[in-house]
Every structure is written in C-alpha cells, then in structure tokens.
Design an enzyme around this catalytic site. Structure first.
Site, mmCIF file in Angstrom:
data_model
loop_
_atom_site.group_PDB
_atom_site.id
_atom_site.type_symbol
_atom_site.label_atom_id
_atom_site.label_comp_id
_atom_site.label_asym_id
_atom_site.label_seq_id
_atom_site.Cartn_x
_atom_site.Cartn_y
_atom_site.Cartn_z
ATOM 1 N N HIS A 11 -3.311 -5.179 1.434
ATOM 2 C CA HIS A 11 -2.734 -5.506 2.742
ATOM 3 C C HIS A 11 -2.867 -6.996 3.046
ATOM 4 O O HIS A 11 -3.813 -7.413 3.714
ATOM 5 C CB HIS A 11 -3.458 -4.721 3.843
ATOM 6 C CG HIS A 11 -3.282 -3.247 3.786
ATOM 7 N ND1 HIS A 11 -2.333 -2.583 4.536
ATOM 8 C CD2 HIS A 11 -3.938 -2.295 3.075
ATOM 9 C CE1 HIS A 11 -2.412 -1.288 4.290
ATOM 10 N NE2 HIS A 11 -3.373 -1.089 3.407
ATOM 11 N N GLU A 65 -1.279 -8.674 5.164
ATOM 12 C CA GLU A 65 -1.115 -8.867 6.611
ATOM 13 C C GLU A 65 -2.421 -8.685 7.370
ATOM 14 O O GLU A 65 -2.554 -9.136 8.515
ATOM 15 C CB GLU A 65 -0.054 -7.901 7.151
ATOM 16 C CG GLU A 65 -0.461 -6.444 7.261
ATOM 17 C CD GLU A 65 -0.513 -5.676 5.942
ATOM 18 O OE1 GLU A 65 -0.867 -4.486 5.966
ATOM 19 O OE2 GLU A 65 -0.191 -6.281 4.888
ATOM 20 N N CYS A 89 0.836 -1.207 0.000
ATOM 21 C CA CYS A 89 0.000 0.000 0.000
ATOM 22 C C CYS A 89 0.874 1.262 0.000
ATOM 23 O O CYS A 89 1.414 1.624 -1.021
ATOM 24 C CB CYS A 89 -0.998 -0.029 1.152
ATOM 25 S SG CYS A 89 -2.378 1.137 0.955
#
Length: 236
Positions: free
Chosen positions: A215, A217, A93
């Site tokens: 993202h 994660e 990002c």
C-alpha cells in the site's frame, strides 16, 4: 517515511482524469494521491463513470467484497472490457488480486462458486499470503522502474507496508517483475512449502497494467503513483 513528489513531479498528472474504484477499501487515499499528482481523481461506482478516464486505480480492501459489489453494480463486465481494451490500471493489494488471471486459493460463495477477477495480468496470486492482520509488516524494497526519481544516480528504496497482502506465485512471459521481498516471518507466511526460502514477488507490470502487493498510499510513498501516471502518458 515518505517520498514526496518534487515540484515538477507534483504536476505530472496535470490534465489527466484518473478513476479510483470506490466500492470498498481505501479508495479515498488513492483519490488523494491522484489529486496530489495534479490529476483529477474520480470515484467510480457505475459503468458510466468509466467514460473519459485516462487510467484507473483498484484500491486495497477485500477482494471478495470488491468482486461481489462490482457484479452487483454491473461494473465487472465493463471493467474487464476496458482492461482488455488497453485502459491503464494500477491495482494495490486487493487490486493486484483482481487484476490476476488466476488465484491459487480463491474464496468461494455459499453456492461454492469461486471469486472472480477482472483479469489483465497473466499471473497467479495467493491471497493473504503473508499472514493475518497481526502479521502485517513494513520493509524497504528495491523497485525497478523508478529511475525518474534518482538522486545522484541512486534510486531510494520504496518503503512498503504489507497488510494481509497477496504475493505472486507465477508470472507469464509478458509480465515484468518489479520488486520481491523475503517473508518477514516464514512461520507466519502462509503456504511456503512449495517455495521454501524463495523471495516473494510483490510488484509486477505488463504494458500499462501495474500491480503491487503493498500500500504506497498508506506511507505517503508517491513514486509508485507517479510511475503509473508516467505509464499512462507513455513515458515509462
């Protein structure tokens, strides 16, 4: 939806020191992802903390804030040098924006100076291109380079979360496109006039540099981090 690592993959990072730029943003989640791969995750806030790293992750957050803090902590110059020198880096990002050579719509400071990037990837990105925070969305992506995760010859799609994410508007000849997506809501996606109906580039790679608009994660999607680790090892 998550894609946990297999027992073998859960140690794929064993013996590696992976830094996470910890100036702002969701660096803790990336430190956790590095640890879950078997690597040693290291917070990076000072130039000396770049020493001895096998790779670096630039997390999501505010690209303008990370840029300003990197300059304030005298990290920007050393980061550019390490990236130019071949340090493997993954940018998520905001990290994608900071790895880009060009920003189509850079923010400016009070003096009118545009934000800076660390560079490394020959591409032009557009900030917050998919819309505002409330236009954040999730989707499944076909993602090149994840053959190591194939089950019965099929690679499961990557479940991606886009939170005010950028997209890539231009790639240079040395940049490989790994994933693209149709805007979830064209009326909310910013600056669509130049590319009406076109799929947006949301993941790229060049050498040992990797960047995604989304993202991994956040969703527990481990395979993007595993791809980065395999890139560090020269296995992908």
């Amino acid at each position: 939806m998550t894609n946990s690592l297999s027992a073998e993959s859960a140690r794929v990072g064993s013996g590696l020191r992976i830094g996470v730029l910890a100036l702002q943003g969701d660096f803790r989640e990336h430190l956790r992802a590095a640890a879950e791969s078997g690597a040693e995750g290291v917070s990076v806030r000072r130039p000396r903390e770049l020493d001895g790293l096998d790779g670096l992750i630039i997390p999501g957050g505010e690209s303008t804030a990370i840029d300003k803090l990197a300059r304030a902590f005298e990290l920007a110059g050393p980061l550019r040098e390490r990236i130019a020198g071949g340090l493997p880096v993954y940018g998520s990002c905001a990290g994608m924006i900071l790895l880009a050579s060009d920003i189509a719509d850079p923010a400016t400071d009070l003096s009118g100076a545009p934000q800076q990037t660390f560079g490394g990837l020959d591409m032009t990105v557009r900030r917050n291109a998919f819309g505002r925070q409330r236009e954040s969305f999730e989707t499944d992506l076909d993602f090149k380079g994840l053959e190591f995760s194939a089950t019965d010859a099929d690679v499961a799609p990557v479940h991606a979360v886009f939170i005010r994410g950028p997209w890539v508007e231009r790639v240079g000849p040395g940049v490989e496109i790994l994933a693209q997506v149709e805007p979830a809501d064209p009326e909310h996606a910013s600056h669509t006039a130049e590319l009406p109906g076109a799929a947006r580039i949301v993941a790229v790679r060049s050498g040992r540099l990797l960047a995604t608009s989304f993202h991994p994660e956040v969703t527990g999607e481990k395979r993007v981090h595993e791809l980065f680790i395999r890139m560090i090892r020269g296995e992908a």
